[in-house]
Design an enzyme around this catalytic site. Structure first.
Site, PDB file in Angstrom:
ATOM      1  N   SER A  86       0.845  -1.180   0.000  1.00 22.51           N
ATOM      2  CA  SER A  86       0.000   0.000   0.000  1.00 22.51           C
ATOM      3  C   SER A  86       0.879   1.227   0.000  1.00 22.51           C
ATOM      4  O   SER A  86       2.105   1.123   0.097  1.00 22.51           O
ATOM      5  CB  SER A  86      -0.901   0.014   1.235  1.00 22.51           C
ATOM      6  OG  SER A  86      -1.697   1.188   1.266  1.00 22.51           O
ATOM      7  N   CYS A 526       1.644  -6.026 -17.375  1.00 21.41           N
ATOM      8  CA  CYS A 526       2.051  -6.756 -16.166  1.00 21.41           C
ATOM      9  C   CYS A 526       3.256  -6.070 -15.518  1.00 21.41           C
ATOM     10  O   CYS A 526       4.277  -5.859 -16.181  1.00 21.41           O
ATOM     11  CB  CYS A 526       2.389  -8.203 -16.511  1.00 21.41           C
ATOM     12  SG  CYS A 526       3.072  -9.125 -15.105  1.00 21.41           S
ATOM     13  N   CYS A 559      -0.561  -9.424  -8.294  1.00 17.55           N
ATOM     14  CA  CYS A 559      -1.289  -8.157  -8.400  1.00 17.55           C
ATOM     15  C   CYS A 559      -2.682  -8.343  -8.982  1.00 17.55           C
ATOM     16  O   CYS A 559      -3.550  -7.505  -8.779  1.00 17.55           O
ATOM     17  CB  CYS A 559      -0.484  -7.151  -9.211  1.00 17.55           C
ATOM     18  SG  CYS A 559      -0.512  -7.426 -11.010  1.00 17.55           S
TER      19      CYS A 559
END
Length: 587
Positions: A86, A526, A559
């Site tokens: 984060s 990606c 992800c």
């Protein structure tokens, strides 16, 4: 530090084979496996802020009411916090409610108070101050490593009696005969790429629970299955996402301003692409920088990673980072759909909490406080179910809609969606400013959309390739150099967890569309170099027009971008063996 419990895993019913069978490596047959089962009261999948807050609250209720309750938390990462990424600036509202004396608790990671907040508009050579929406005020907030914060929460949960099992990846849901969720089955360990059992094979374990909570983060695989199985999104918009890529730098002391928070808009993104950057001056001379790009972007030539590297070439970032050292990199998708995209929050036998449901406040660029509060409210409903005082988790959804979480998300519900209306990016900026400063969500309308992020992608023929500048080490580097900072690791010779439909025809069709029409989008999108469309001979299985797809699954940082953004929507992200993936620590 919480770690994988190898002795526990070895005790859960290894499938026994003769030495001859082991040498032959028999194919895995899930119908013949003998699984160990364990009965618990509550099983939580995901040891993030939401899952751990739920676990802690359950144990608080046990202490308050005197009825023992067994709580298990399964975490696919090798350690609690290792898969957490984060910015991060957190609002401590939920933390204050959950652990009122948190500031005096042992092991608390560095929590740098935010001292200032600013927004800047970037052109390619300069930056200008922008009006700062009230939702983005950071007064009373803290800049921290969310990975370290989560590790600390895990320690508190364990001290209270929660059983936390890192390295246990929840692979699928188990169902009762009446179609209620019975629990969670963890992934098999010790299969090779051809799905044959190695000498180290251990079957997954089944955790049967009275309540199963899914706290996997954005676009979790079990959440995706539960939403589909129970049609939880029937009355909600599709979830939409942003792709966040970030770095942590130790900057020169002359550039370090502890507690400063800056958000950016504009360059390097064009006027058709939603997104923005951040600069957070953390504790101990560290600075978190990053860029979030809405995955509704149209141009298949766009690369979130290379946009971040290009952003650092701006004079503002050159000055900030010159003489510094990059010490971390990572990437993760985040929910951007807001209130309209929140699905039904409970299902027979369980509930969705945290980012599995999608409680991120996009204008604030914060969601940890909402995720934690959702876990706490779900825990209170689950406790009643376990004690026989309720038959389902409907009270969780009812109480969440009465909470400050719902009030907060309702106020900002139109800000992010306004950029996807006929208003466009510039109109969205104007509308968002008006709504955030004056209207504050008090309008009779709600912007809705039924279009997925993948469907927003346009064909490559409508665009020119983006001319990204070459890397300038140490300021900017190639992708694999950055990837090394994630400490990503997956067990050798395991099944590929990024799955296309089986058979060469499916692979060929994937390559035909994604290369022929979208210029091999995933090769750029990606942020870990997982996907490559490489030269192939006519005899190569799954090849099309001299190209074939190579999936470097060992690079995956979990992800989920591929599952969300691929135009053909034919890639399914599944959990690898427990313990695989990135090992974040200061992100």
């Amino acid at each position: 530090m919480l770690c994988v419990r190898g002795s526990f895993r070895r005790s859960v019913g290894r499938l026994i084979h003769s030495s001859a069978l082991r040498r032959e490596r028999p194919l895995f047959d899930p119908t013949s496996v003998e699984r160990a089962e364990d009965d618990v009261d509550v099983c939580i999948v995901g040891a993030g802020p939401a899952g751990l807050s739920a676990a802690i609250r359950l144990k608080q209720l046990e202490q308050e009411k005197g009825n023992e309750i067994r709580v298990v938390v399964l975490e696919k990462g090798p350690e609690v916090g290792s898969h957490i990424l984060s910015g991060a600036v957190i609002e401590p509202r939920a933390l204050n409610e959950l652990i009122p004396d948190w500031k005096s608790r042992e092991g608390l990671p560095a929590m740098q108070p935010a001292t200032s907040s600013a927004m800047r508009w970037f052109t390619s050579k300069s930056s200008l101050p922008m009006p700062h929406p009230p939702q983005m005020s950071n007064k009373g907030n803290y800049i921290l490593s969310l990975s370290q914060f989560t590790t600390w929460l895990g320690t508190i949960a364990e001290e209270m009696g929660v059983e936390v099992y890192p390295g246990f990846a929840g692979a699928k849901l188990a169902y009762n005969d009446d179609n209620t969720v019975r629990g969670v089955i963890t992934n098999e360990v010790g299969l090779d790429r051809r799905n044959r059992m190695k000498d180290s094979f251990e079957p997954g374990m089944q955790f049967n629970a009275k309540v199963t909570m899914l706290a996997e983060g954005a676009h979790g695989s079990l959440t995706k299955a539960a939403v589909r199985h129970f049609d939880l999104r029937k009355d909600a918009d599709p979830q939409t996402y942003g792709m966040g890529v970030k770095e942590v730098w130790r900057v020169d002391p002359s550039q370090y301003r502890p507690g400063e928070v800056v958000h950016t808009m504009g360059w390097p993104l064009d006027w058709k692409t939603y997104g923005g950057g951040w600069v957070y001056h953390m504790a101990d001379g560290l600075v978190s920088i990053g860029l979030v790009i809405g995955l509704d972007y149209a141009n298949p030539y766009l690369s979130p990673y290379r946009e971040l590297q290009r952003m650092k070439h701006h004079p503002y970032f050159r000055k900030l980072l010159e003489g510094g050292e990059r010490i971390a990199y990572g990437g993760r998708t985040l929910n951007e759909g807001g209130l309209q995209s929140i699905p039904k929050l409970f299902f027979p036998g369980g509930a969705l909490i945290g980012c599995s449901a999608g409680f991120l406040n996009v204008p604030k660029i914060k969601g940890t406080h909402n995720a934690m509060k959702s876990g706490m409210l779900a825990a209170e409903a689950a406790y009643d179910v376990v004690q026989g005082q309720a038959t389902d988790m409907s009270a969780y959804e009812d109480n969440l809609k009465k909470s400050w979480v719902w009030e907060e998300l309702k106020e900002v519900r139109n800000l992010r969606p306004s950029f996807n209306t006929s208003l466009g990016i510039w109109g969205g900026l104007v509308y968002s400013g008006l709504d955030s400063l004056i209207l504050k969500g008090r309008v009779p309308w709600t912007f809705r959309s039924k279009v997925s992020d993948a469907a927003h992608t346009k064909r490559a023929s409508e665009f020119k390739p983006i001319d990204y500048p070459p890397p300038e080490a140490p300021l900017s580097t190639d992708l694999l150099t950055s990837l090394s900072l994630t400490a990503t690791n997956h067990a050798e010779d395991q099944p590929v967890h990024l799955r296309l439909p089986p058979g060469p025809d499916a692979h060929r069709e994937h390559v035909r569309v994604n290369v022929g029409e979208y210029a091999g989008l995933l090769g750029r999108a990606c942020p870990a170099g997982v996907y490559e469309y490489v030269d192939a001979s006519a005899n190569d299985e799954g090849a099309w027009e001299g190209k074939k797809l190579v999936i470097n699954s060992q690079n995956c940082i979990h992800c989920k971008l591929c599952d969300i953004k691929v135009p053909t929507q034919d890639i399914t992200w599944t959990v690898p063996e427990g313990g695989g993936g990135p090992k974040y620590s200061i992100t």
